[in-house]
Design a protein around this motif. Structure first.
Motif, short mmCIF file in Angstrom:
data_model
loop_
_atom_site.label_atom_id
_atom_site.label_comp_id
_atom_site.label_asym_id
_atom_site.label_seq_id
_atom_site.Cartn_x
_atom_site.Cartn_y
_atom_site.Cartn_z
N VAL A 153 49.56 45.76 78.58
CA VAL A 153 51.06 46.37 79.39
C VAL A 153 51.29 44.56 79.10
O VAL A 153 52.11 44.76 80.02
N ASN A 154 51.03 44.32 78.17
CA ASN A 154 52.42 42.34 77.79
C ASN A 154 53.23 43.21 76.90
O ASN A 154 53.03 44.47 75.64
N GLU A 155 54.27 42.47 76.70
CA GLU A 155 55.24 43.32 75.90
C GLU A 155 55.22 42.57 74.51
O GLU A 155 54.59 41.47 74.13
N PRO A 156 56.07 42.83 73.52
CA PRO A 156 55.44 42.30 71.96
C PRO A 156 56.23 41.25 71.70
O PRO A 156 57.78 40.76 72.96
N ASN A 157 55.73 40.27 71.24
CA ASN A 157 56.73 39.20 70.86
C ASN A 157 58.41 39.33 70.30
O ASN A 157 58.47 39.90 68.75
N TYR A 158 59.21 39.57 70.82
CA TYR A 158 60.07 39.85 70.38
C TYR A 158 61.16 38.91 69.32
O TYR A 158 61.76 39.40 68.25
N GLU A 159 60.92 37.25 69.54
CA GLU A 159 61.20 36.37 68.95
C GLU A 159 61.49 36.74 67.45
O GLU A 159 60.97 36.55 66.20
N ALA A 160 59.27 36.79 67.50
CA ALA A 160 58.49 36.82 66.81
C ALA A 160 58.97 37.76 65.90
O ALA A 160 59.37 37.38 64.03
N ALA A 161 59.53 38.94 65.67
CA ALA A 161 60.15 40.04 65.32
C ALA A 161 60.84 39.96 64.80
O ALA A 161 61.44 39.97 63.50
N LEU A 162 62.23 39.65 65.31
CA LEU A 162 63.73 39.36 65.27
C LEU A 162 63.49 38.32 64.03
O LEU A 162 64.03 38.27 62.83
N LYS A 163 62.59 37.85 63.80
CA LYS A 163 62.80 36.41 63.27
C LYS A 163 62.20 36.82 61.42
O LYS A 163 62.69 35.97 60.35
#
Length: 165
Positions: A153-163
């Motif tokens: 139910v948690n969102e992914p780590n967007y910032e880590a993915a974009l980094k």
């Protein structure tokens, strides 16, 4: 087999995500226009694979919206949103939400993508669907980053993915 949770209850996936540094596994997925898309159709671009159980849930819909916003400013990068939802449902969601910067792809027919990428859920109420995961693939088809969200139910780590791009 990987263990993740759904609202604190342990569920299992069929395997593990591809290892970083390995060649991405080819796939055949169905787009909202019912065309078939393969990994090779995106060669030369960086790819963010935003994988989730169903666009009809709040967290999954949020991840599509977030990547749609972020994808607008990314150079040479495509965001592929992948689920077992029917292409019609994916298209309806994008139309209603004004989503234009991501590519929606369905693994509805045989679930081959989920099996090949080791992220099909095999136990619990979401069995047969994909676990919430991110896979980043570089322009040469090499996996450079993965995240399997430990609590569904948690969102992914967007910032880590974009980094990782």
């Amino acid at each position: 087999m990987a263990s993740i949770t759904l609202k604190g209850n342990t569920i299992e996936t069929i395997g593990n995500l591809p290892k970083t540094g390995t060649k991405a596994i080819d796939f055949s997925l169905v787009a909202t226009d019912l065309s078939v898309k393969n990994l090779g159709d995106f060669s030369g671009s960086k790819l963010i694979l935003n994988i989730f159980p169903s666009v009809d849930t709040g967290t999954c819909a949020t991840s599509v919206r977030e990547f749609n916003k972020k994808a607008a400013n990314l150079e040479n990068t495509k965001v592929l949103c992948i689920s077992r939802d029917l292409p019609f449902a994916q298209g309806r969601f994008c139309g209603a939400e004004g989503i234009e910067n991501v590519v929606m792809l369905s693994d509805f027919a045989a679930g081959r993508f989920g099996k090949d990428y080791g992220l099909e859920i095999v136990t619990g109420p979401l069995a047969g669907l994909h676990s919430r995961s991110i896979v980043i693939i570089d322009e040469k088809g090499i996996v450079t980053y993965t995240e399997q969200v430990s609590e569904t139910v948690n969102e992914p780590n967007y910032e880590a993915a974009l980094k990782a791009l």
